[in-house]
Design a protein around this motif. Structure first.
Motif, PDB file in Angstrom:
ATOM      1  N   VAL A   1     -47.680  50.035  30.201  1.00  0.00           N
ATOM      2  CA  VAL A   1     -47.347  50.916  31.742  1.00  0.00           C
ATOM      3  C   VAL A   1     -45.427  52.021  31.462  1.00  0.00           C
ATOM      4  CG1 VAL A   1     -46.757  51.380  33.916  1.00  0.00           C
ATOM      5  CG2 VAL A   1     -48.711  50.883  33.027  1.00  0.00           C
ATOM      6  N   TYR A   2     -44.883  50.667  31.467  1.00  0.00           N
ATOM      7  CA  TYR A   2     -43.009  49.806  30.781  1.00  0.00           C
ATOM      8  C   TYR A   2     -42.772  50.739  29.991  1.00  0.00           C
ATOM      9  CZ  TYR A   2     -43.929  46.971  34.242  1.00  0.00           C
ATOM     10  OH  TYR A   2     -44.753  46.502  35.497  1.00  0.00           O
ATOM     11  N   ASP A   3     -43.311  50.435  28.477  1.00  0.00           N
ATOM     12  CA  ASP A   3     -42.710  50.858  27.343  1.00  0.00           C
ATOM     13  C   ASP A   3     -43.215  52.399  27.340  1.00  0.00           C
ATOM     14  OD1 ASP A   3     -42.367  48.569  27.308  1.00  0.00           O
ATOM     15  OD2 ASP A   3     -43.230  47.200  26.473  1.00  0.00           O
ATOM     16  N   VAL A   4     -44.172  52.481  26.744  1.00  0.00           N
ATOM     17  CA  VAL A   4     -44.922  53.763  26.024  1.00  0.00           C
ATOM     18  C   VAL A   4     -44.513  54.861  27.052  1.00  0.00           C
ATOM     19  CG1 VAL A   4     -47.137  54.750  25.930  1.00  0.00           C
ATOM     20  CG2 VAL A   4     -47.225  52.283  25.192  1.00  0.00           C
ATOM     21  N   PHE A   5     -44.414  54.693  28.243  1.00  0.00           N
ATOM     22  CA  PHE A   5     -44.773  55.248  29.649  1.00  0.00           C
ATOM     23  C   PHE A   5     -44.174  55.446  30.331  1.00  0.00           C
ATOM     24  CE2 PHE A   5     -49.375  54.771  28.440  1.00  0.00           C
ATOM     25  CZ  PHE A   5     -49.882  55.981  28.244  1.00  0.00           C
TER      26      PHE A   5
ATOM     27  N   GLU B   1     -47.553  45.677  14.736  1.00  0.00           N
ATOM     28  CA  GLU B   1     -46.285  45.415  13.944  1.00  0.00           C
ATOM     29  C   GLU B   1     -45.634  46.560  14.512  1.00  0.00           C
ATOM     30  OE1 GLU B   1     -46.724  44.465   9.959  1.00  0.00           O
ATOM     31  OE2 GLU B   1     -48.651  43.659  10.014  1.00  0.00           O
ATOM     32  N   GLY B   2     -44.490  46.365  15.639  1.00  0.00           N
ATOM     33  CA  GLY B   2     -43.309  47.198  16.437  1.00  0.00           C
ATOM     34  C   GLY B   2     -44.586  47.611  17.498  1.00  0.00           C
ATOM     35  N   SER B   3     -43.935  48.273  17.876  1.00  0.00           N
ATOM     36  CA  SER B   3     -44.230  49.458  19.406  1.00  0.00           C
ATOM     37  C   SER B   3     -45.311  49.957  19.644  1.00  0.00           C
ATOM     38  CB  SER B   3     -43.349  50.501  19.799  1.00  0.00           C
ATOM     39  OG  SER B   3     -43.672  50.797  18.897  1.00  0.00           O
ATOM     40  N   PHE B   4     -46.621  50.121  20.398  1.00  0.00           N
ATOM     41  CA  PHE B   4     -47.707  50.706  20.172  1.00  0.00           C
ATOM     42  C   PHE B   4     -47.644  51.817  19.458  1.00  0.00           C
ATOM     43  CE2 PHE B   4     -50.268  54.059  22.573  1.00  0.00           C
ATOM     44  CZ  PHE B   4     -51.211  53.483  22.336  1.00  0.00           C
ATOM     45  N   GLN B   5     -46.629  52.426  19.762  1.00  0.00           N
ATOM     46  CA  GLN B   5     -46.670  54.215  19.415  1.00  0.00           C
ATOM     47  C   GLN B   5     -46.495  53.753  17.038  1.00  0.00           C
ATOM     48  OE1 GLN B   5     -44.725  53.475  21.739  1.00  0.00           O
ATOM     49  NE2 GLN B   5     -43.885  55.641  22.510  1.00  0.00           N
TER      50      GLN B   5
END
Length: 346
Positions: free
Chosen positions: A244-248, A166-170
């Protein structure tokens, strides 16, 4: 393993009736949560953790359909069945007891110590062997992602939670780690583990800030698919592809890519046309172990790929296929992903 197989519940109707009747006799009027509380031993016996979530009842390739659910989860359960590999990862990393059931054929080698030697095969990432699971008398069952559609059937057996993102990876990593830390009574350790992962992700984004462009691709069979940033849509079909884009922090070479679970099919000429500085490769062939397929390195070993900037500058980064395709979550897996990125762009 065929990841696209439709979900089915492996349970004869006749056996269902017998087991259901037996359960009624044994349980009387007690709820599943009451049974779980009574069964929990040791520190925290009888205590529960309240967990609320939006349960997505749709399949991986379907538009999500959510319902609000709150479950009382016993603290320090000893008999746990986990379908979701990211949850198994975090559960074991935080010191949870080896689980008594899991889809054994899908457990990566690096998570095998988190599964009991005599654990039952609970089914697959998409299917549940309800008879085996019920016989194991679990106090807690965890599903997410691919197994989310099993929630209704499994919640009839024991308290079941859906830890789908629910939401982003982090955000999902922090939320799920905090919950499992509370269940296991290791809240401080859970918070420290997340803080360490976040600090390392920040280190990677400092490295990727110097990259002018990148492209994340998936190799499946002998074909190539381009993956796109999630652009705020963190449903299963976009979250994994956008890591690859959103987290890193890698800047995508183009936004003109369709969102899909396995990416948008593209030709090798697509790589030459956009010519990113870095190419990040997820080898689905290796992740699924499908027979008769070649490795991503072999598929990409051609003149067109060799003519790209990424190839000539030795900037083709092969990501751990199990971590990035099968699990893509959990504390130890996040560390593997961080290490992949550090090694690839340092």
């Amino acid at each position: 393993m065929n990841w696209s197989e439709p979900m089915k519940l492996i349970r004869p109707l006749a056996a269902l009736s017998v087991v259901a009747a037996s359960a009624l006799v044994l349980a009387g009027c007690a709820s599943n949560a009451d049974e779980a509380e009574a069964a929990v031993g040791g520190e925290g016996a009888g205590e529960t953790v309240s967990f609320s979530f939006q349960n997505n009842t749709a399949g991986e390739d379907e538009d999500p359909v959510y319902e609000d659910v709150t479950v009382e989860v016993p603290k320090n359960p000893e008999n746990v069945v986990i379908f979701d590999m990211a949850s198994l990862d975090t559960w074991g990393t935080l010191g949870g007891a080896p689980v008594v059931g899991a889809p054994l054929d899908s457990v990566p080698d690096y998570l095998s110590d988190f599964v009991a030697d005599d654990a039952i095969n609970a089914g697959t990432l998409f299917e549940a062997d309800l008879l085996e699971i019920e016989a194991a008398q679990p106090e807690l069952i965890i599903v997410a992602g691919r197994s989310a559609t099993l929630y209704d059937a499994l919640s009839d057996i024991a308290p079941t939670v859906n830890l789908s993102s629910e939401g982003s990876f982090q955000e999902a990593l922090e939320r799920n780690t905090a919950f499992l830390g509370e269940v296991l009574g290791v809240e401080d350790e859970a918070a420290d583990a997340v803080a360490d992962i976040e600090a390392q992700i920040d280190e990677v984004t400092e490295l990727t800030a110097d990259i002018d462009s990148g492209l994340s691709v998936m190799v499946s069979g002998d074909s190539l698919s381009a993956l796109k940033p999630s652009e705020g849509d963190y449903s299963g079909r976009n979250l994994r592809g956008g890591l690859v884009y959103d987290v890193f922090g890698v800047a995508p070479i183009t936004d003109d890519i369709e969102g899909a679970t396995h990416g948008e099919p593209v030709s090798f000429e697509f790589l030459k046309e956009y010519d990113p500085e870095y190419l990040f490769v997820t080898d689905r062939n290796a992740a699924t172990g499908e027979e008769g397929t070649q490795s991503a390195e072999v598929v990409l070993d051609n003149e067109i790929v060799h003519s790209t900037r990424a190839s000539q500058d030795d900037h083709i980064v092969y990501l751990d296929p199990v971590a990035w395709y099968v699990v893509f979550g959990g504390l130890e897996t996040a560390q593997i992903m961080i290490d992949d990125m550090k090694a690839g762009v340092a």
